[in-house]
Design an enzyme around this catalytic site. Structure first.
Site, PDB file in Angstrom:
ATOM      1  N   GLY A  16       0.808  -1.221   0.000  1.00  0.00           N
ATOM      2  CA  GLY A  16       0.000   0.000   0.000  1.00  0.00           C
ATOM      3  C   GLY A  16       0.843   1.272   0.000  1.00  0.00           C
ATOM      4  N   ASP A  36       7.688  -3.640   8.723  1.00  0.00           N
ATOM      5  CA  ASP A  36       6.294  -4.108   8.621  1.00  0.00           C
ATOM      6  C   ASP A  36       6.181  -5.329   9.523  1.00  0.00           C
ATOM      7  OD1 ASP A  36       3.951  -3.581   6.214  1.00  0.00           O
ATOM      8  OD2 ASP A  36       3.775  -5.467   7.325  1.00  0.00           O
ATOM      9  N   ASP A  58       6.526  -4.913  14.686  1.00  0.00           N
ATOM     10  CA  ASP A  58       5.103  -4.816  15.019  1.00  0.00           C
ATOM     11  C   ASP A  58       4.929  -3.560  15.861  1.00  0.00           C
ATOM     12  OD1 ASP A  58       2.576  -4.954  16.014  1.00  0.00           O
ATOM     13  OD2 ASP A  58       2.708  -7.012  16.735  1.00  0.00           O
ATOM     14  N   ARG A 148     -17.285   5.184  10.573  1.00  0.00           N
ATOM     15  CA  ARG A 148     -15.850   5.445  10.736  1.00  0.00           C
ATOM     16  C   ARG A 148     -15.545   6.164  12.053  1.00  0.00           C
ATOM     17  NH1 ARG A 148     -15.630   2.185   7.486  1.00  0.00           N
ATOM     18  NH2 ARG A 148     -14.698   2.178   5.399  1.00  0.00           N
ATOM     19  N   TYR A 151     -12.155   5.082  13.633  1.00  0.00           N
ATOM     20  CA  TYR A 151     -11.107   5.493  12.695  1.00  0.00           C
ATOM     21  C   TYR A 151     -10.912   7.006  12.743  1.00  0.00           C
ATOM     22  CZ  TYR A 151      -8.471   5.587   8.286  1.00  0.00           C
ATOM     23  OH  TYR A 151      -7.501   5.765   7.326  1.00  0.00           O
ATOM     24  N   PRO A 187      -4.266  -2.420  -1.142  1.00  0.00           N
ATOM     25  CA  PRO A 187      -4.798  -3.746  -0.798  1.00  0.00           C
ATOM     26  C   PRO A 187      -5.835  -3.702   0.327  1.00  0.00           C
ATOM     27  CG  PRO A 187      -2.438  -3.881  -1.155  1.00  0.00           C
ATOM     28  CD  PRO A 187      -2.791  -2.419  -1.233  1.00  0.00           C
ATOM     29  N   ARG A 192     -11.629  -4.121   1.932  1.00  0.00           N
ATOM     30  CA  ARG A 192     -12.901  -3.574   2.454  1.00  0.00           C
ATOM     31  C   ARG A 192     -13.992  -3.687   1.393  1.00  0.00           C
ATOM     32  NH1 ARG A 192      -9.221  -0.231   4.756  1.00  0.00           N
ATOM     33  NH2 ARG A 192      -9.316   1.509   3.301  1.00  0.00           N
ATOM     34  N   ARG A 209     -17.950   9.311  -3.712  1.00  0.00           N
ATOM     35  CA  ARG A 209     -17.706  10.371  -2.716  1.00  0.00           C
ATOM     36  C   ARG A 209     -16.460  11.193  -3.050  1.00  0.00           C
ATOM     37  NH1 ARG A 209     -16.182   6.741   2.710  1.00  0.00           N
ATOM     38  NH2 ARG A 209     -13.953   6.744   2.335  1.00  0.00           N
TER      39      ARG A 209
HETATM   40  P1  NAD Z   1      -2.564  -1.533   3.580  1.00  0.00           P
HETATM   41  O1  NAD Z   1      -3.480  -2.408   4.340  1.00  0.00           O
HETATM   42  O2  NAD Z   1      -2.645  -1.671   2.115  1.00  0.00           O
HETATM   43  O3  NAD Z   1      -1.114  -1.787   4.169  1.00  0.00           O
HETATM   44  C1  NAD Z   1      -0.957  -1.767   5.566  1.00  0.00           C
HETATM   45  C2  NAD Z   1       0.365  -2.404   5.961  1.00  0.00           C
HETATM   46  O4  NAD Z   1       0.422  -2.274   7.380  1.00  0.00           O
HETATM   47  C3  NAD Z   1       0.468  -3.896   5.646  1.00  0.00           C
HETATM   48  O5  NAD Z   1       1.684  -4.158   4.980  1.00  0.00           O
HETATM   49  C4  NAD Z   1       0.435  -4.558   7.021  1.00  0.00           C
HETATM   50  O6  NAD Z   1       1.198  -5.749   7.104  1.00  0.00           O
HETATM   51  C5  NAD Z   1       1.013  -3.450   7.901  1.00  0.00           C
HETATM   52  N1  NAD Z   1       0.668  -3.592   9.309  1.00  0.00           N
HETATM   53  C6  NAD Z   1      -0.525  -3.959   9.838  1.00  0.00           C
HETATM   54  N2  NAD Z   1      -0.429  -4.026  11.173  1.00  0.00           N
HETATM   55  C7  NAD Z   1       0.844  -3.679  11.497  1.00  0.00           C
HETATM   56  C8  NAD Z   1       1.554  -3.587  12.710  1.00  0.00           C
HETATM   57  N3  NAD Z   1       0.967  -3.863  13.904  1.00  0.00           N
HETATM   58  N4  NAD Z   1       2.858  -3.221  12.693  1.00  0.00           N
HETATM   59  C9  NAD Z   1       3.457  -2.954  11.516  1.00  0.00           C
HETATM   60  N5  NAD Z   1       2.850  -3.042  10.316  1.00  0.00           N
HETATM   61  C10 NAD Z   1       1.546  -3.403  10.317  1.00  0.00           C
HETATM   62  O7  NAD Z   1      -2.825  -0.048   4.070  1.00  0.00           O
HETATM   63  P2  NAD Z   1      -2.967   1.359   3.290  1.00  0.00           P
HETATM   64  O8  NAD Z   1      -4.354   1.419   2.731  1.00  0.00           O
HETATM   65  O9  NAD Z   1      -1.793   1.633   2.419  1.00  0.00           O
HETATM   66  O10 NAD Z   1      -2.949   2.345   4.537  1.00  0.00           O
HETATM   67  C11 NAD Z   1      -1.741   2.781   5.117  1.00  0.00           C
HETATM   68  C12 NAD Z   1      -2.061   3.958   6.034  1.00  0.00           C
HETATM   69  O11 NAD Z   1      -2.730   4.967   5.290  1.00  0.00           O
HETATM   70  C13 NAD Z   1      -2.976   3.617   7.209  1.00  0.00           C
HETATM   71  O12 NAD Z   1      -2.575   4.361   8.339  1.00  0.00           O
HETATM   72  C14 NAD Z   1      -4.336   4.096   6.731  1.00  0.00           C
HETATM   73  O13 NAD Z   1      -5.206   4.415   7.779  1.00  0.00           O
HETATM   74  C15 NAD Z   1      -3.931   5.330   5.956  1.00  0.00           C
HETATM   75  N6  NAD Z   1      -4.922   5.761   4.964  1.00  0.00           N
HETATM   76  C16 NAD Z   1      -5.362   4.909   3.993  1.00  0.00           C
HETATM   77  C17 NAD Z   1      -6.318   5.341   3.092  1.00  0.00           C
HETATM   78  C18 NAD Z   1      -6.860   4.425   2.035  1.00  0.00           C
HETATM   79  O14 NAD Z   1      -7.919   4.753   1.476  1.00  0.00           O
HETATM   80  N7  NAD Z   1      -6.189   3.337   1.704  1.00  0.00           N
HETATM   81  C19 NAD Z   1      -6.823   6.649   3.178  1.00  0.00           C
HETATM   82  C20 NAD Z   1      -6.341   7.502   4.174  1.00  0.00           C
HETATM   83  C21 NAD Z   1      -5.386   7.045   5.067  1.00  0.00           C
END
Ligand code: NAD
Length: 249
Positions: A16, A36, A58, A148, A151, A187, A192, A209
């Site tokens: 991501g 990660d 972690d 949300r 969140y 991903p 979701r 949206r």
């Molecule tokens: P993603 O799920 O695609 O990737 C998340 C990564 O976090 C994964 O590689 C997972 O292994 C890792 N992870 C999970 N738990 C963990 C832990 N305890 N310690 C370390 N790593 C851990 O996520 P994304 O959609 O790229 O989101 C990344 C960030 O961006 C998050 O904080 C999310 O809230 C924020 N965000 C996402 C969006 C969206 O629409 N995707 C929008 C706004 C903000």
């Protein structure tokens, strides 16, 4: 080469936005430390980018953060990206689920900053500035969305955490900002959508949206991360930067 010579640590860099940011920082000349919880994801990143250092971390494990920070060099940049989306209203959420969201989305970032800031301040004495970027979100922290609550509460807290750190350490060369994306095609978003009762409709609803009529791609977000970690943003601190495709116009 806007990050040439800078050492930058990123959490949740396995996939991501975190992974795309690790790749973007590498392209701009940084020494990237990608962390990660997912070993397989880190292995795949390492295969694609052999010069990136990867480590399992972690971020909900306080002791792991502490001992990991002790082994790391002083950082120029820290991007706290890990976060989790709880789907539900205040009536649906259990205390355990609330605690989990708070721990992963906010407490982990506080602990990362507490562990790495002393080294970043040392580094800033040499270079003039070190930069922390915390991943917030537009969703329910800036603009309310259904389902949300946890969140949004945690992401609003990330904005506050970042402003507090910016205010406390501005004289020590630390900058701290947060980023608030709209909906990004990653991903976790695909997960979701897939778990919705009607995935086709769910995808349409997420797009509807966004006034620009599309989801953000990770490449819409990474330039902001690189900017905030680079010296181009040397006069920017305590801000929450919206990258939301016009949702909050
Ligand atoms: P993603 O799920 O695609 O990737 C998340 C990564 O976090 C994964 O590689 C997972 O292994 C890792 N992870 C999970 N738990 C963990 C832990 N305890 N310690 C370390 N790593 C851990 O996520 P994304 O959609 O790229 O989101 C990344 C960030 O961006 C998050 O904080 C999310 O809230 C924020 N965000 C996402 C969006 C969206 O629409 N995707 C929008 C706004 C903000």
């Amino acid at each position: 080469m806007r990050l040439k010579g800078k050492t930058i640590l990123i959490t949740a860099a396995g996939q991501g936005i975190g992974r795309a940011s690790a790749e973007a920082c590498l392209k701009e000349g940084a020494n990237v430390i990608a962390t990660d919880i997912n070993a397989e994801a880190l292995k795949s990143l390492q295969q694609d980018c052999p010069t990136i250092q990867t480590h399992i971390l972690d971020v909900i494990d306080a002791q792991s953060i502490k001992s990991f920070a002790e082994q790391m060099p002083n950082l120029d940049g820290l991007f706290n990206c890990a976060g989790f989306v709880h789907n539900g209203t205040v009536l649906d959420i259990s205390d355990e689920d609330w605690e989990f969201s708070v721990t992963l989305n906010v407490t982990s970032m506080m602990r990362m900053c507490r562990a790495f800031l002393p080294g970043m301040m040392e580094q800033a004495k040499v270079t003039g500035s070190s930069s922390v970027v915390n991943m917030a979100s537009m969703a329910s922290s800036i603009k309310g969305f259904p389902m949300r609550t946890a969140y949004g509460a945690t992401k609003a807290a990330v904005i506050g955490l970042s402003k507090g750190i910016a205010a406390d350490f501005v004289k020590q060369g630390i900058r701290c900002n947060s980023v608030c994306p709209g909906t990004v095609n990653t991903p976790s978003l695909q997960g979701r959508i897939a778990s919705a009762d009607d995935p086709v409709q769910a995808q349409k609803d997420f797009i509807a949206r966004q006034p620009m009529g599309r989801l953000a791609e990770v490449s819409d977000i990474t330039p902001i991360i690189v900017y905030l970690l680079s010296d181009e943003s040397a006069f920017v601190t305590g801000q929450s930067l919206l990258v939301d495709g016009g949702v909050t116009i």
